[in-house]
Scaffold this motif. Structure first.
Motif, PDB file in Angstrom:
ATOM      1  N   ILE A   5       0.852  -1.205   0.000  1.00  0.00           N
ATOM      2  CA  ILE A   5       0.000   0.000   0.000  1.00  0.00           C
ATOM      3  C   ILE A   5       0.879   1.243   0.000  1.00  0.00           C
ATOM      4  CG2 ILE A   5      -1.838   1.255   1.205  1.00  0.00           C
ATOM      5  CD1 ILE A   5      -2.752  -1.454   2.339  1.00  0.00           C
ATOM      6  N   SER A   6       1.998   1.163   0.732  1.00  0.00           N
ATOM      7  CA  SER A   6       2.909   2.301   0.770  1.00  0.00           C
ATOM      8  C   SER A   6       3.513   2.568  -0.621  1.00  0.00           C
ATOM      9  CB  SER A   6       4.005   2.041   1.802  1.00  0.00           C
ATOM     10  OG  SER A   6       5.078   2.907   1.598  1.00  0.00           O
TER      11      SER A   6
ATOM     12  N   ASP B 264      -3.762   6.748   2.491  1.00  0.00           N
ATOM     13  CA  ASP B 264      -3.340   7.156   3.848  1.00  0.00           C
ATOM     14  C   ASP B 264      -4.232   6.478   4.891  1.00  0.00           C
ATOM     15  OD1 ASP B 264      -1.224   8.819   3.245  1.00  0.00           O
ATOM     16  OD2 ASP B 264      -2.429  10.662   3.220  1.00  0.00           O
ATOM     17  N   GLU B 265      -5.551   6.550   4.639  1.00  0.00           N
ATOM     18  CA  GLU B 265      -6.509   5.949   5.581  1.00  0.00           C
ATOM     19  C   GLU B 265      -6.296   4.444   5.697  1.00  0.00           C
ATOM     20  OE1 GLU B 265     -10.556   6.960   4.543  1.00  0.00           O
ATOM     21  OE2 GLU B 265     -10.038   9.097   4.536  1.00  0.00           O
ATOM     22  N   LEU B 266      -6.057   3.792   4.547  1.00  0.00           N
ATOM     23  CA  LEU B 266      -5.823   2.347   4.551  1.00  0.00           C
ATOM     24  C   LEU B 266      -4.566   1.996   5.326  1.00  0.00           C
ATOM     25  CD1 LEU B 266      -6.620   0.981   0.996  1.00  0.00           C
ATOM     26  CD2 LEU B 266      -7.629   0.345   3.167  1.00  0.00           C
ATOM     27  N   LEU B 267      -3.544   2.829   5.166  1.00  0.00           N
ATOM     28  CA  LEU B 267      -2.273   2.569   5.867  1.00  0.00           C
ATOM     29  C   LEU B 267      -2.439   2.717   7.374  1.00  0.00           C
ATOM     30  CD1 LEU B 267       0.552   4.128   3.681  1.00  0.00           C
ATOM     31  CD2 LEU B 267       0.416   1.784   4.520  1.00  0.00           C
ATOM     32  N   GLU B 268      -3.281   3.681   7.777  1.00  0.00           N
ATOM     33  CA  GLU B 268      -3.527   3.874   9.214  1.00  0.00           C
ATOM     34  C   GLU B 268      -4.126   2.616   9.837  1.00  0.00           C
ATOM     35  OE1 GLU B 268      -5.746   7.466  10.020  1.00  0.00           O
ATOM     36  OE2 GLU B 268      -4.130   8.595   9.057  1.00  0.00           O
ATOM     37  N   THR B 269      -5.040   1.966   9.086  1.00  0.00           N
ATOM     38  CA  THR B 269      -5.663   0.762   9.633  1.00  0.00           C
ATOM     39  C   THR B 269      -4.680  -0.410   9.694  1.00  0.00           C
ATOM     40  OG1 THR B 269      -6.467   0.015   7.492  1.00  0.00           O
ATOM     41  CG2 THR B 269      -7.951   1.408   8.762  1.00  0.00           C
ATOM     42  N   HIS B 270      -3.570  -0.294   8.952  1.00  0.00           N
ATOM     43  CA  HIS B 270      -2.568  -1.367   8.952  1.00  0.00           C
ATOM     44  C   HIS B 270      -1.526  -1.199  10.057  1.00  0.00           C
ATOM     45  CE1 HIS B 270      -3.905  -3.026   5.112  1.00  0.00           C
ATOM     46  NE2 HIS B 270      -3.156  -4.053   5.429  1.00  0.00           N
TER      47      HIS B 270
END
Ligand code: ADE
Length: 324
Positions: free
Chosen positions: A163-164, A317-323
């Protein structure tokens, strides 16, 4: 006494600051082939007296006039784009004799090969794991898996790394879009892996030679990256930041599938018909609904209905936060 503005006149014979002395350049093995030429590994002797590793792009033997013109244009575009951490940096160029474009070296190669190599390592690890489970006492398999953990699995990206990578590409594209630069060939083969955590956009100088209201109409022939192209690029040769967004959706699909070729099992000449009748690639296995939703938004028929690179970056960004 004039303050505020100064007019600097540059004499015509001022040497171009990007122009390199070929005697300071060592050219080595081939790193890859492009449509018009090759990229070779090399070393450049810096002003500090040490050699720095570089990648050198050159035209193939006996290029056509058009290819020479395009290559010089690519060099000019690279010179005109100010550096950014998510773009492969220009180090210099050679304009006389055999023209060369010298850029920073990205040690892990292109993202497509990187993902495919990760896919092979993961598949091998799963196979070994299964054989351990089925045979119970497989000492050999255990040893092999141990060796793999040490050596091979080192470069295998985790889901959050993937994702990054996508987020970094979106950031680089946001920057290019702000400069009104259209990439036209956004795909994992044109993304380079700098280290295991950093990716950079490459070949952004290949774009455009005709601009009209931010729309690029491709004039010349050449091979087209159909599987990455938006419908309006295929049918009307229209290239915009929104058509780059379509390609980004395909690139995201490539990342999630660890380097599969888009539209598997479908012939290139069937793709346009499939898209115009409303079909899209289905959600890959192991792909979250949230990530697939970004892809499908990038693949909207109406270019203006697709998200901007800024919006894509925010979703990632939002997806990365959940990871984390
Ligand atoms: N292949 C193509 N361009 C490259 C670069 N800049 N670094 C490493 N490998 C490459």
């Amino acid at each position: 006494n004039v303050t505020g503005t100064s007019i600097i006149s540059i004499p015509h014979n001022t040497p171009d600051a990007w122009e390199m002395n070929t005697l300071k350049l060592k050219i080595e093995d081939i790193l890859g082939h492009g449509e018009f030429g090759v990229v070779r590994r090399g070393w450049y002797l810096t002003d500090k007296g040490c050699y720095t590793q570089v990648a050198i792009k050159m035209l193939k033997d006996s290029p056509t006039r058009e290819e020479q013109k395009q290559f010089h244009q690519e060099i000019e575009i690279m010179k005109s784009v100010p550096p950014h951490p998510q773009l492969v940096s220009l180090i210099g160029c050679v304009s006389r004799g055999q023209p060369m474009l010298v850029v920073e070296y990205c040690s892990k190669g292109d993202l497509q090969s990187y993902l495919r190599s990760a896919y092979r390592k993961v598949t091998k690890a799963i196979l070994i794991n299964n054989s351990i489970e089925s045979s119970g006492s497989a000492n050999y398999a255990l040893n092999t898996l141990y060796d793999m953990n040490k050596d091979d699995l080192e470069d295998v990206p985790e889901p959050k790394d993937l994702i990054s990578f996508a987020r970094q590409v979106a950031i680089g594209m946001e920057y290019l879009a702000s400069l009104k630069v259209i990439h036209r060939d956004l795909a994992t083969r044109n993304i380079l892996v700098f280290d295991n955590k950093t990716v950079k956009i490459s070949d952004f100088g290949l774009s455009r030679d005709v601009y009209y209201n931010d729309i690029y109409f491709k004039s010349g022939g050449g091979k087209l990256p159909i599987r990455w192209m938006a419908p309006e690029s295929m049918t009307r040769q229209i290239y915009t930041t929104q058509s780059d967004v379509w390609s980004f959706g395909i690139l995201l699909w490539e990342i999630v599938t660890l380097g599969s070729t888009p539209y598997p099992g479908i012939a290139t000449h069937d793709i346009l018909g499939l898209l115009t009748s409303g079909n899209r690639m289905s959600k890959p296995e192991d792909c979250s609904e949230a990530l697939y939703s970004i892809m499908t938004k990038c693949w909207k028929d109406e270019p203006s209905a697709r998200p901007s690179f800024l919006e894509i970056r925010q979703s990632l960004d939002e997806l990365l936060e959940t990871h984390s």
